[in-house]
Scaffold this motif. Structure first.
Motif, mmCIF file in Angstrom:
data_model
loop_
_atom_site.group_PDB
_atom_site.id
_atom_site.type_symbol
_atom_site.label_atom_id
_atom_site.label_comp_id
_atom_site.label_asym_id
_atom_site.label_seq_id
_atom_site.Cartn_x
_atom_site.Cartn_y
_atom_site.Cartn_z
ATOM 1 N N LEU A 53 3.279 -5.370 -0.891
ATOM 2 C CA LEU A 53 3.330 -4.585 -2.122
ATOM 3 C C LEU A 53 2.637 -3.243 -1.941
ATOM 4 O O LEU A 53 3.138 -2.199 -2.385
ATOM 5 C CB LEU A 53 2.677 -5.372 -3.258
ATOM 6 C CG LEU A 53 2.697 -4.728 -4.642
ATOM 7 C CD1 LEU A 53 4.116 -4.690 -5.194
ATOM 8 C CD2 LEU A 53 1.765 -5.466 -5.598
ATOM 9 N N ALA A 54 1.492 -3.272 -1.269
ATOM 10 C CA ALA A 54 0.732 -2.039 -1.057
ATOM 11 C C ALA A 54 1.560 -0.998 -0.313
ATOM 12 O O ALA A 54 1.496 0.203 -0.615
ATOM 13 C CB ALA A 54 -0.549 -2.345 -0.286
ATOM 14 N N ALA A 55 2.345 -1.458 0.653
ATOM 15 C CA ALA A 55 3.148 -0.537 1.451
ATOM 16 C C ALA A 55 4.155 0.215 0.592
ATOM 17 O O ALA A 55 4.504 1.362 0.891
ATOM 18 C CB ALA A 55 3.873 -1.302 2.561
ATOM 19 N N GLU A 56 4.615 -0.406 -0.473
ATOM 20 C CA GLU A 56 5.599 0.243 -1.346
ATOM 21 C C GLU A 56 4.949 1.035 -2.478
ATOM 22 O O GLU A 56 5.352 2.160 -2.773
ATOM 23 C CB GLU A 56 6.548 -0.812 -1.925
ATOM 24 C CG GLU A 56 7.420 -1.455 -0.865
ATOM 25 C CD GLU A 56 8.745 -1.912 -1.429
ATOM 26 O OE1 GLU A 56 9.514 -1.056 -1.901
ATOM 27 O OE2 GLU A 56 8.980 -3.129 -1.401
ATOM 28 N N ILE A 57 3.950 0.466 -3.119
ATOM 29 C CA ILE A 57 3.405 1.142 -4.301
ATOM 30 C C ILE A 57 2.474 2.290 -3.941
ATOM 31 O O ILE A 57 2.168 3.120 -4.787
ATOM 32 C CB ILE A 57 2.699 0.163 -5.254
ATOM 33 C CG1 ILE A 57 1.419 -0.409 -4.633
ATOM 34 C CG2 ILE A 57 3.655 -0.960 -5.674
ATOM 35 C CD1 ILE A 57 0.599 -1.244 -5.608
ATOM 36 N N GLY A 58 2.047 2.336 -2.685
ATOM 37 C CA GLY A 58 1.253 3.483 -2.261
ATOM 38 C C GLY A 58 2.002 4.784 -2.471
ATOM 39 O O GLY A 58 1.412 5.825 -2.794
ATOM 40 N N HIS A 59 3.329 4.751 -2.306
ATOM 41 C CA HIS A 59 4.156 5.933 -2.506
ATOM 42 C C HIS A 59 4.252 6.315 -3.984
ATOM 43 O O HIS A 59 4.702 7.410 -4.316
ATOM 44 C CB HIS A 59 5.559 5.697 -1.949
ATOM 45 C CG HIS A 59 5.578 5.367 -0.491
ATOM 46 N ND1 HIS A 59 5.110 6.227 0.477
ATOM 47 C CD2 HIS A 59 5.979 4.251 0.172
ATOM 48 C CE1 HIS A 59 5.230 5.671 1.666
ATOM 49 N NE2 HIS A 59 5.754 4.470 1.515
ATOM 50 N N MET A 60 3.850 5.384 -4.853
ATOM 51 C CA MET A 60 3.874 5.647 -6.296
ATOM 52 C C MET A 60 2.516 6.136 -6.804
ATOM 53 O O MET A 60 2.322 6.335 -7.990
ATOM 54 C CB MET A 60 4.247 4.364 -7.062
ATOM 55 C CG MET A 60 5.529 3.716 -6.633
ATOM 56 S SD MET A 60 5.743 2.093 -7.475
ATOM 57 C CE MET A 60 7.202 1.464 -6.617
ATOM 58 N N GLY A 61 1.569 6.258 -5.893
ATOM 59 C CA GLY A 61 0.222 6.661 -6.292
ATOM 60 C C GLY A 61 -0.645 5.506 -6.744
ATOM 61 O O GLY A 61 -1.724 5.710 -7.306
#
Length: 237
Positions: A173-181
């Motif tokens: 999840l972190a790998a994806e939501i990091g791009h969302m800030g």
């Protein structure tokens, strides 16, 4: 701060609710049966303007959807989600349900659904609210038992496996939501004197709660996806 805490009716979850309320924050306290949660009901009378009690069974898609709708009705954003709800079947009972020879499908499935799958699906459902918040963060309660490096015993099979699965879900999840800030971190809260941890545990929930609150306040983007103790020290995967 607008924070949602699952498993909020006892142990670490309840302590986190208390400490966030004492700080002046707005708290959404989720548990399976809030009407039966005596301490939460008492807190609600005291902090009716800042505490919302939510019914939430993290293993039920319908329950997750209803809880998210209730949050949406009360606020337009969340700043922090703490995935604290968890089970340890027969903890403290002295029986051998998580030992080789006594393992069952039923215990395995329940533990995995509550400890690993549930937090992922709750996080997914709350992403729009977290994206609307201030520096949205997700903190998920894992355990040193979920560390492959530290694992040196058989028992408890299901609990350890569920926490290792949670770690992978939240790392993904972190790998994806990091791009969302957004930031997702996994925390080992320590061995606490709670119904789950038992009387022989080495620390009080209040200490862990203070550390977790401090950790949540100080998170930076480069820590996204990390696995740490409640004191912020790295835990090996």
């Amino acid at each position: 701060m607008r924070v949602l805490i699952t498993g909020a009716n006892r142990g670490l979850g309840l302590e986190l609710v208390c400490q966030y309320l004492e700080r002046g924050d707005h708290v959404f306290a989720a548990s399976r049966h809030p009407a039966d949660a005596v301490e939460l009901q008492r807190l609600h009378q005291q902090y009716a303007d800042r505490l919302v009690l939510l019914a939430l069974d993290v293993t039920s898609a319908a329950s997750i959807a209803a809880a998210v709708q209730a949050v949406n009705n009360a606020t337009d954003a969340l700043d922090l989600l703490i995935n604290n709800a968890g089970v340890y079947p027969n903890a403290g009972s002295g029986d051998a349900h998580q030992r080789l020879g006594q393992l069952t499908h039923e215990d395995a499935i329940e533990t995995m659904q509550v400890n690993a799958i549930g937090p992922l699906l709750v996080s997914q459902a709350l992403l729009p609210l977290l994206r609307a918040g201030r520096k949205g963060r997700i903190i998920s309660m894992s355990s040193g038992q979920g560390s492959l490096t530290w694992k040196a015993t058989g028992d408890p099979y299901h609990y350890s496996a569920s926490k290792a699965a949670l770690n992978m879900y939240m790392r993904s999840l972190a790998a994806e939501i990091g791009h969302m800030g957004l930031i997702s971190v996994i925390v080992d809260p320590g061995w606490m004197r709670t119904d789950m941890g038992g009387n022989h545990a080495t620390q009080e929930p209040a200490d862990s709660a203070r550390g977790i609150i401090r950790l949540a306040e100080q998170l930076h983007a480069e820590e996204n996806g990390s696995f740490v103790t409640w004191q912020g020290q790295p835990v090996p995967w």
